[in-house]
Design a protein around this motif. Structure first.
Motif, PDB file in Angstrom:
ATOM      1  N   PHE A   1      -2.408   2.999   0.124  1.00  0.00           N
ATOM      2  CA  PHE A   1      -2.960   2.442   1.352  1.00  0.00           C
ATOM      3  C   PHE A   1      -3.940   3.370   2.055  1.00  0.00           C
ATOM      4  CE2 PHE A   1       1.000   0.112   0.758  1.00  0.00           C
ATOM      5  CZ  PHE A   1       0.515  -1.179   0.837  1.00  0.00           C
ATOM      6  N   THR A   2      -4.356   4.455   1.415  1.00  0.00           N
ATOM      7  CA  THR A   2      -5.310   5.369   2.040  1.00  0.00           C
ATOM      8  C   THR A   2      -6.743   4.886   1.925  1.00  0.00           C
ATOM      9  OG1 THR A   2      -5.501   6.668   0.027  1.00  0.00           O
ATOM     10  CG2 THR A   2      -3.880   7.399   1.648  1.00  0.00           C
TER      11      THR A   2
ATOM     12  N   LEU B   1       0.803  -2.519   5.895  1.00  0.00           N
ATOM     13  CA  LEU B   1       1.419  -1.191   5.734  1.00  0.00           C
ATOM     14  C   LEU B   1       0.422  -0.053   5.915  1.00  0.00           C
ATOM     15  CD1 LEU B   1       3.882  -1.785   2.792  1.00  0.00           C
ATOM     16  CD2 LEU B   1       4.443  -1.212   5.137  1.00  0.00           C
ATOM     17  N   GLN B   2      -0.867  -0.358   5.860  1.00  0.00           N
ATOM     18  CA  GLN B   2      -1.857   0.697   6.081  1.00  0.00           C
ATOM     19  C   GLN B   2      -1.732   1.299   7.475  1.00  0.00           C
ATOM     20  OE1 GLN B   2      -5.976  -0.514   6.366  1.00  0.00           O
ATOM     21  NE2 GLN B   2      -5.341  -2.559   7.027  1.00  0.00           N
TER      22      GLN B   2
ATOM     23  N   LYS C   1      -3.142   7.567   5.327  1.00  0.00           N
ATOM     24  CA  LYS C   1      -4.383   6.865   5.652  1.00  0.00           C
ATOM     25  C   LYS C   1      -5.062   7.528   6.834  1.00  0.00           C
ATOM     26  CE  LYS C   1      -6.316   2.456   7.142  1.00  0.00           C
ATOM     27  NZ  LYS C   1      -7.349   3.095   7.881  1.00  0.00           N
TER      28      LYS C   1
ATOM     29  N   PHE D   1       2.291   5.338  -0.365  1.00  0.00           N
ATOM     30  CA  PHE D   1       1.444   5.844   0.712  1.00  0.00           C
ATOM     31  C   PHE D   1       0.029   6.107   0.225  1.00  0.00           C
ATOM     32  CE2 PHE D   1       5.459   7.435   2.828  1.00  0.00           C
ATOM     33  CZ  PHE D   1       5.408   6.494   3.838  1.00  0.00           C
TER      34      PHE D   1
ATOM     35  N   ASP E   1       0.971   4.096   7.535  1.00  0.00           N
ATOM     36  CA  ASP E   1       0.794   5.105   6.500  1.00  0.00           C
ATOM     37  C   ASP E   1       0.153   6.362   7.095  1.00  0.00           C
ATOM     38  OD1 ASP E   1       0.334   6.564   4.237  1.00  0.00           O
ATOM     39  OD2 ASP E   1      -1.023   5.132   3.306  1.00  0.00           O
TER      40      ASP E   1
END
Length: 96
Positions: free
Chosen positions: A30-31, A47-48, A54, A27, A51
């Protein structure tokens, strides 16, 4: 909520604490804070959007920097690395 899900799969508290990094590190990737999203392969970049971290980081950035203008002046030094080391790191510098 992620901690509760991990706790369901673990047999005891020590095991769940060992599983937490495996759940949170993806996690954090993907921020767009630790790693730029352009550096992540395209096939997994989607996947962002699932998340929650993010969205948290984006919300904090908007809250912190909304309606702020910054005018930074760039200073160009014509020194080599050796000159910088000789001028700044000669042992006589100290923090004030």
């Amino acid at each position: 909520s992620f901690g509760m899900i991990i706790g369901c799969f673990a047999k005891n508290a020590a095991e769940s604490m060992q599983l937490m990094p495996m759940a949170f590190i993806p996690f954090l990737l993907f921020t767009n804070f630790l790693v730029s999203l352009e550096q992540i392969p395209v096939w997994i970049r989607w996947l962002q959007w699932v998340d929650p971290f993010k969205f948290l980081v984006d919300a904090l950035a908007i809250t912190e920097f909304k309606n702020q203008l910054h005018d930074f002046q760039c200073v160009i030094h014509q020194q080599t690395g050796q000159e910088v080391c000789e001028n700044l790191y000669n042992g006589n510098a100290y923090l004030t």
